[in-house]
Design a protein around this motif. Structure first.
Motif, mmCIF file in Angstrom:
data_model
loop_
_atom_site.group_PDB
_atom_site.id
_atom_site.type_symbol
_atom_site.label_atom_id
_atom_site.label_comp_id
_atom_site.label_asym_id
_atom_site.label_seq_id
_atom_site.Cartn_x
_atom_site.Cartn_y
_atom_site.Cartn_z
ATOM 1 N N PRO A 12 -10.497 74.297 -19.731
ATOM 2 C CA PRO A 12 -10.567 75.626 -19.124
ATOM 3 C C PRO A 12 -10.752 76.733 -20.168
ATOM 4 O O PRO A 12 -10.077 76.759 -21.190
ATOM 5 N N GLY A 13 -11.729 77.604 -19.880
ATOM 6 C CA GLY A 13 -11.995 78.747 -20.747
ATOM 7 C C GLY A 13 -12.830 78.465 -21.974
ATOM 8 O O GLY A 13 -13.147 79.374 -22.734
ATOM 9 N N GLU A 14 -13.214 77.224 -22.210
ATOM 10 C CA GLU A 14 -14.014 76.885 -23.392
ATOM 11 C C GLU A 14 -15.487 76.751 -23.005
ATOM 12 O O GLU A 14 -15.954 75.669 -22.681
ATOM 13 N N HIS A 15 -16.200 77.862 -23.046
ATOM 14 C CA HIS A 15 -17.622 77.857 -22.720
ATOM 15 C C HIS A 15 -18.434 77.905 -24.006
ATOM 16 O O HIS A 15 -17.989 78.430 -25.011
ATOM 17 N N THR A 16 -19.617 77.380 -23.950
ATOM 18 C CA THR A 16 -20.492 77.399 -25.112
ATOM 19 C C THR A 16 -21.501 78.543 -24.980
ATOM 20 O O THR A 16 -21.835 78.964 -23.879
ATOM 21 N N SER A 17 -21.969 79.034 -26.109
ATOM 22 C CA SER A 17 -23.002 80.067 -26.089
ATOM 23 C C SER A 17 -24.335 79.501 -26.580
ATOM 24 O O SER A 17 -25.284 80.239 -26.774
ATOM 25 N N HIS A 18 -24.374 78.204 -26.792
ATOM 26 C CA HIS A 18 -25.598 77.539 -27.244
ATOM 27 C C HIS A 18 -25.933 76.399 -26.272
ATOM 28 O O HIS A 18 -25.124 76.028 -25.432
ATOM 29 N N THR A 19 -27.109 75.848 -26.422
ATOM 30 C CA THR A 19 -27.539 74.728 -25.584
ATOM 31 C C THR A 19 -26.702 73.500 -25.922
ATOM 32 O O THR A 19 -26.641 73.085 -27.072
ATOM 33 N N VAL A 20 -26.072 72.918 -24.905
ATOM 34 C CA VAL A 20 -25.240 71.727 -25.126
ATOM 35 C C VAL A 20 -25.957 70.442 -24.764
ATOM 36 O O VAL A 20 -25.533 69.355 -25.159
ATOM 37 N N LEU A 21 -27.037 70.560 -23.987
ATOM 38 C CA LEU A 21 -27.725 69.371 -23.502
ATOM 39 C C LEU A 21 -29.161 69.747 -23.167
ATOM 40 O O LEU A 21 -29.405 70.786 -22.568
ATOM 41 N N SER A 22 -30.099 68.912 -23.574
ATOM 42 C CA SER A 22 -31.508 69.166 -23.262
ATOM 43 C C SER A 22 -32.120 67.905 -22.669
ATOM 44 O O SER A 22 -31.959 66.810 -23.219
ATOM 45 N N PHE A 23 -32.778 68.074 -21.540
ATOM 46 C CA PHE A 23 -33.441 66.960 -20.864
ATOM 47 C C PHE A 23 -34.917 66.973 -21.230
ATOM 48 O O PHE A 23 -35.608 67.971 -20.992
ATOM 49 N N GLU A 24 -35.423 65.881 -21.802
ATOM 50 C CA GLU A 24 -36.851 65.773 -22.105
ATOM 51 C C GLU A 24 -37.575 65.355 -20.830
ATOM 52 O O GLU A 24 -37.243 64.341 -20.221
ATOM 53 N N VAL A 25 -38.554 66.165 -20.426
ATOM 54 C CA VAL A 25 -39.276 65.928 -19.177
ATOM 55 C C VAL A 25 -40.775 65.836 -19.445
ATOM 56 O O VAL A 25 -41.277 66.349 -20.437
ATOM 57 N N ASP A 26 -41.486 65.174 -18.537
ATOM 58 C CA ASP A 26 -42.938 65.036 -18.665
ATOM 59 C C ASP A 26 -43.687 66.255 -18.136
ATOM 60 O O ASP A 26 -44.763 66.575 -18.617
ATOM 61 N N ASP A 27 -43.134 66.909 -17.119
ATOM 62 C CA ASP A 27 -43.801 68.042 -16.475
ATOM 63 C C ASP A 27 -42.764 69.132 -16.208
ATOM 64 O O ASP A 27 -42.088 69.115 -15.180
ATOM 65 N N ILE A 28 -42.646 70.060 -17.136
ATOM 66 C CA ILE A 28 -41.600 71.077 -17.051
ATOM 67 C C ILE A 28 -41.774 71.984 -15.835
ATOM 68 O O ILE A 28 -40.794 72.380 -15.211
#
Length: 127
Positions: free
Chosen positions: A56-72
């Motif tokens: 609780p209360g620990e949010h990130t200000s950066h990208t934590v996860l990136s999904f590689e996709v074929d067709d964005i």
């Protein structure tokens, strides 16, 4: 060797039920239930693992996860249809058009999960 090991991304969440619903129902990950560490585990169809950690209360200000996709473009439309809202940027460092930032052969789009963590879709076409 560690370079051959599967990776699990651990993401801090305020509300486990809300976050599980988002990752399972909105993003379509497979729910694996609680892990031995007390987190909640999910998996993509490609085999990548995500664990939701109560923090609780620990949010990130950066990208934590990136999904590689074929067709964005298709993925953005699909997720918007599920209620996901994408971020738009217009700064000297980053500008998006249709939610997409482009740099050469790379494209990316960002959105937040139910807990305020930044997630990303990225598409790369190598020549």
């Amino acid at each position: 060797m560690i370079s051959k090991s599967p990776i699990t991304t651990i993401i801090p969440v305020d509300d486990m039920s809300r976050a599980t619903t988002f990752y399972r129902d909105t993003l379509g990950l497979t729910d694996l239930g609680d892990s031995m560490a007390g987190n909640h585990a999910l998996r993509t169809a490609a085999g990548s693992a995500v664990e939701l950690m109560p923090a609780p209360g620990e949010h990130t200000s950066h990208t934590v996860l990136s999904f590689e996709v074929d067709d964005i473009v298709r993925e953005i439309a699909d997720l918007e249809g599920r209620g996901v809202r994408f971020e738009d940027y217009d700064t000297p460092e980053l500008k998006t058009e249709g939610h997409i930032a482009s740099a050469g052969s790379e494209k990316a789009a960002w959105f937040k999960d139910s807990e305020g963590n930044f997630l990303c879709l990225h598409e790369t076409h190598l020549s």
